[in-house]
Each structure stands twice: as structure tokens, then as C-alpha cells.
Design a protein around this motif. Structure first.
Motif: not given
Length: 101
Positions: A4-6, A12-13, A18-21, A66-70
Motif C-alpha cells: 500500500l505505501p509503495l 498514485l502520487r 495501482f491494481t490489487f488483483m 493516506m501516506i501519512v496515516d499508513t
């Protein structure tokens, strides 16, 4: 959990997606930035599905939030799973499960 952070920082930044399959079936969740062309998700419909494929639109400010939170997910061995991140004002909740699940 470390994906997720990656995805947030590396894709995304920078205006990409990005797709999670799913490894079990044809289900997919794509996180989409606002600059991605051809997305079925838009600012009026930030969650959009086409069959088993869900797209979630993330605005630039939300990506940064989200980057900060995760941030702790950069070191996934140090967190207790399951771990849930919630952004109720965005109507989004993400749960990180242990790798063995």
C-alpha cells in the motif's frame, strides 16, 4: 501491507494507478489518481464498479493523507494484523491482514 505505501508513493502520487488483483478469483481493486484518463471512477462517483473490478478515486490531498496515516506499513513486521485504517469522511476503510491469511 507493505504494498500500500509503495502504491501510494510510487504510483498514485505520480498520477498513475495501482491494481490489487485477487489470487483466488477475477476480482480486482484499482486505486486511481485524478489524472488517470479513462477511469470509470470520477469525483462525483469515487467508487465505481464494472463487473468484478472496483475503481477507487483518490484525490491528491487524500493520497498524501493516506501516506501519512499508513507510514507504519513501511515496516510491516512491526504492526499487529489485522490492522484497519479508516477514513470515514471519505467512506473508505482498508484492512491489512497477515500474509498467511
Amino acid at each position: 501491507g507493505s504494498l500500500l505505501p509503495l502504491a501510494l508513493k510510487g504510483r498514485l502520487r505520480h498520477g498513475r494507478h495501482f491494481t490489487f488483483m485477487s489470487a483466488l478469483n477475477d476480482t480486482a481493486v484499482t486505486l486511481v489518481s485524478t489524472s488517470v484518463n479513462g477511469s470509470i471512477a470520477d469525483e462525483n462517483h469515487p467508487f465505481a464498479a464494472h463487473g468484478p473490478w472496483l475503481q477507487v478515486l483518490l484525490t491528491d490531498d487524500f493520497i498524501e493523507e493516506m501516506i501519512v496515516d499508513t507510514e507504519e506499513l513501511v515496516h510491516p513486521d512491526e504492526i499487529m494484523c489485522p490492522k484497519t485504517y479508516s477514513w470515514p469522511e471519505r467512506r473508505l476503510m482498508i484492512t491489512i491482514l497477515p500474509d498467511e491469511v
